[in-house]
Scaffold this motif. Structure first.
Motif, PDB file in Angstrom:
ATOM      1  N   ASP A  38      12.458   3.217  31.419  1.00 27.33           N
ATOM      2  CA  ASP A  38      11.328   2.380  31.808  1.00 27.33           C
ATOM      3  C   ASP A  38      10.050   2.843  31.139  1.00 27.33           C
ATOM      4  O   ASP A  38       9.264   2.039  30.652  1.00 27.33           O
TER       5      ASP A  38
ATOM      6  N   GLY B  66      10.072   1.816  27.517  1.00 31.12           N
ATOM      7  CA  GLY B  66       9.845   0.379  27.379  1.00 31.12           C
ATOM      8  C   GLY B  66       8.384   0.019  27.549  1.00 31.12           C
ATOM      9  O   GLY B  66       7.848  -0.819  26.826  1.00 31.12           O
ATOM     10  N   VAL B  67       7.715   0.654  28.492  1.00 29.44           N
ATOM     11  CA  VAL B  67       6.294   0.398  28.705  1.00 29.44           C
ATOM     12  C   VAL B  67       5.498   0.851  27.487  1.00 29.44           C
ATOM     13  O   VAL B  67       4.596   0.155  27.025  1.00 29.44           O
TER      14      VAL B  67
ATOM     15  N   PHE C 201       6.537   1.077  24.393  1.00 28.70           N
ATOM     16  CA  PHE C 201       6.831   0.160  23.296  1.00 28.70           C
ATOM     17  C   PHE C 201       6.048  -1.142  23.477  1.00 28.70           C
ATOM     18  O   PHE C 201       5.487  -1.667  22.522  1.00 28.70           O
ATOM     19  N   THR C 202       5.978  -1.654  24.697  1.00 27.92           N
ATOM     20  CA  THR C 202       5.247  -2.883  24.975  1.00 27.92           C
ATOM     21  C   THR C 202       3.755  -2.695  24.711  1.00 27.92           C
ATOM     22  O   THR C 202       3.097  -3.581  24.153  1.00 27.92           O
ATOM     23  N   LEU C 203       3.212  -1.554  25.093  1.00 26.53           N
ATOM     24  CA  LEU C 203       1.793  -1.287  24.841  1.00 26.53           C
ATOM     25  C   LEU C 203       1.508  -1.184  23.342  1.00 26.53           C
ATOM     26  O   LEU C 203       0.461  -1.636  22.881  1.00 26.53           O
TER      27      LEU C 203
ATOM     28  N   ILE D  93       3.104  -2.812  20.957  1.00 33.59           N
ATOM     29  CA  ILE D  93       3.123  -4.192  20.456  1.00 33.59           C
ATOM     30  C   ILE D  93       1.828  -4.901  20.814  1.00 33.59           C
ATOM     31  O   ILE D  93       1.227  -5.590  19.983  1.00 33.59           O
ATOM     32  N   ALA D  94       1.360  -4.727  22.040  1.00 33.03           N
ATOM     33  CA  ALA D  94       0.115  -5.366  22.467  1.00 33.03           C
ATOM     34  C   ALA D  94      -1.074  -4.834  21.671  1.00 33.03           C
ATOM     35  O   ALA D  94      -1.945  -5.606  21.257  1.00 33.03           O
TER      36      ALA D  94
END
Length: 61
Positions: free
Chosen positions: A39, A42-43, A45-47, A49-50
């Motif tokens: 988790d 994943g967070v 990686f998402t940050l 991308i953002a």
């Protein structure tokens, strides 16, 4: 009604054996730690991308 000490000892040993088998074959803390690491990754990686998307938008302005 009182149970004999021998019966209580046998029941306690069965519960101890079941708990030991549960930890041996399915250690819930290891699974929890693995889920937490997944988790968190994943967070992160998402940050990333953002942040990259925000940088692209700021370059256009």
């Amino acid at each position: 009604m009182r149970e004999s000490a021998g019966r209580r000892l046998v029941v306690a040993m069965l519960f101890a054996f079941a708990a030991g088998a549960l930890v041996h074959f399915y250690n819930p803390m290891d699974h929890f730690r693995a889920d937490l690491r997944a988790d968190t990754g994943g967070v992160r990686f998402t940050l990333e991308i953002a942040a990259h998307a925000v940088e692209k938008v700021c370059e256009r302005i």
